[in-house]
Design a protein around this motif. Structure first.
Motif, PDB file in Angstrom:
ATOM      1  N   ASP A  65     -11.708 -36.170 -65.132  1.00  0.00           N
ATOM      2  CA  ASP A  65     -10.643 -36.466 -65.840  1.00  0.00           C
ATOM      3  C   ASP A  65      -9.576 -35.561 -65.648  1.00  0.00           C
ATOM      4  O   ASP A  65      -9.637 -34.853 -64.483  1.00  0.00           O
ATOM      5  CB  ASP A  65     -10.984 -36.446 -67.521  1.00  0.00           C
ATOM      6  CG  ASP A  65     -11.255 -35.287 -67.957  1.00  0.00           C
ATOM      7  OD1 ASP A  65     -11.103 -34.189 -67.282  1.00  0.00           O
ATOM      8  OD2 ASP A  65     -11.879 -35.314 -68.981  1.00  0.00           O
ATOM      9  N   ARG A  66      -8.407 -35.735 -66.453  1.00  0.00           N
ATOM     10  CA  ARG A  66      -7.106 -34.860 -65.975  1.00  0.00           C
ATOM     11  C   ARG A  66      -7.457 -33.576 -66.121  1.00  0.00           C
ATOM     12  O   ARG A  66      -6.667 -32.596 -65.714  1.00  0.00           O
ATOM     13  CB  ARG A  66      -6.039 -35.360 -67.075  1.00  0.00           C
ATOM     14  CG  ARG A  66      -5.435 -36.961 -66.321  1.00  0.00           C
ATOM     15  CD  ARG A  66      -4.360 -36.938 -66.993  1.00  0.00           C
ATOM     16  NE  ARG A  66      -4.309 -38.531 -66.641  1.00  0.00           N
ATOM     17  CZ  ARG A  66      -3.125 -39.115 -67.153  1.00  0.00           C
ATOM     18  NH1 ARG A  66      -2.324 -38.753 -68.209  1.00  0.00           N
ATOM     19  NH2 ARG A  66      -2.847 -40.222 -66.722  1.00  0.00           N
ATOM     20  N   SER A  67      -8.302 -33.195 -67.232  1.00  0.00           N
ATOM     21  CA  SER A  67      -8.592 -31.630 -67.256  1.00  0.00           C
ATOM     22  C   SER A  67      -9.761 -31.130 -66.342  1.00  0.00           C
ATOM     23  O   SER A  67      -9.919 -30.098 -66.225  1.00  0.00           O
ATOM     24  CB  SER A  67      -9.301 -31.583 -68.832  1.00  0.00           C
ATOM     25  OG  SER A  67     -10.371 -31.841 -68.965  1.00  0.00           O
ATOM     26  N   GLY A  68     -10.103 -31.993 -65.364  1.00  0.00           N
ATOM     27  CA  GLY A  68     -10.883 -31.541 -64.389  1.00  0.00           C
ATOM     28  C   GLY A  68     -12.613 -31.827 -64.817  1.00  0.00           C
ATOM     29  O   GLY A  68     -13.432 -31.327 -64.016  1.00  0.00           O
ATOM     30  N   CYS A  69     -12.857 -31.962 -65.866  1.00  0.00           N
ATOM     31  CA  CYS A  69     -14.231 -32.450 -66.323  1.00  0.00           C
ATOM     32  C   CYS A  69     -14.699 -33.494 -65.310  1.00  0.00           C
ATOM     33  O   CYS A  69     -14.090 -34.651 -65.322  1.00  0.00           O
ATOM     34  CB  CYS A  69     -14.279 -32.955 -67.778  1.00  0.00           C
ATOM     35  SG  CYS A  69     -16.056 -33.161 -68.294  1.00  0.00           S
TER      36      CYS A  69
END
Length: 183
Positions: A65-69
């Motif tokens: 996802d955008r947060s890097g998860c």
């Protein structure tokens, strides 16, 4: 006897023929395929029969996802029609999930049939905060946590997060732009 082995480049033609047989060429237009396009899988396994014929395939791809998860996107899973009912798909799935767990991945997501994938622990309703970049039947958008609570961290649109396949990746130019290798 069926052996589950890591996929190698020599398997590519047989794998693609099996995927065309199993899903048809329309498979190339699906949202999951768009996420995989031009990337290398994190894990790729094939099932070979006693004669060495490829009779099954499964791959796992990195998405984030955008947060890097990050999570793994499973697919496609396919088994030769002549081997269905012999648990080849089950063996491929269990091997792939085992490898994902052993390598410390937190979750696996897929678009598929719940009645089939539930036996491996996949469930619907775990991805309510997650969106794929394209049309997806939410009832078929399934998740499996390899680490408890991992899917709760995944949020928003997921995108490909894997390594580029040098065979299809654009060739960089000295000015920072790139052109497709087929050009």
């Amino acid at each position: 006897m069926i052996d589950i082995v890591e996929e190698v480049p020599a398997h590519a033609g047989a794998r693609e023929a099996l995927l065309d047989l199993s899903f048809g060429e329309a498979r190339l237009a699906r949202t999951s395929e768009r996420l995989r396009e031009g990337l290398l899988p994190v894990f790729a396994f094939v099932a070979l029969d006693a004669t060495g014929k490829l009779v099954g395939t499964v791959r796992l791809w990195s998405v984030a996802d955008r947060s890097g998860c990050q999570s793994l996107l499973l697919g496609p899973l396919a088994v030769d029609p002549g081997c269905r009912g012999n648990r080849v798909g089950d063996r491929l799935m269990r091997h792939a999930l085992n490898q994902a767990t052993m390598h410390g991945h937190g979750s696996v997501i897929l678009v598929g049939d719940l009645p089939y994938y539930a036996r491996f622990g996949f469930a619907a309703g775990l991805l309510d905060k997650v969106v794929l970049p394209g049309p997806v039947d939410q009832d078929r958008f399934l998740g499996l946590e390899l680490v408890r609570g991992h899917l709760a961290e995944l949020n928003g649109v997921v995108a490909a997060a894997g390594s580029l396949d040098p065979a299809v990746a654009p060739a960089p130019l000295s000015n920072g732009f790139s052109i497709p290798k087929s050009a």
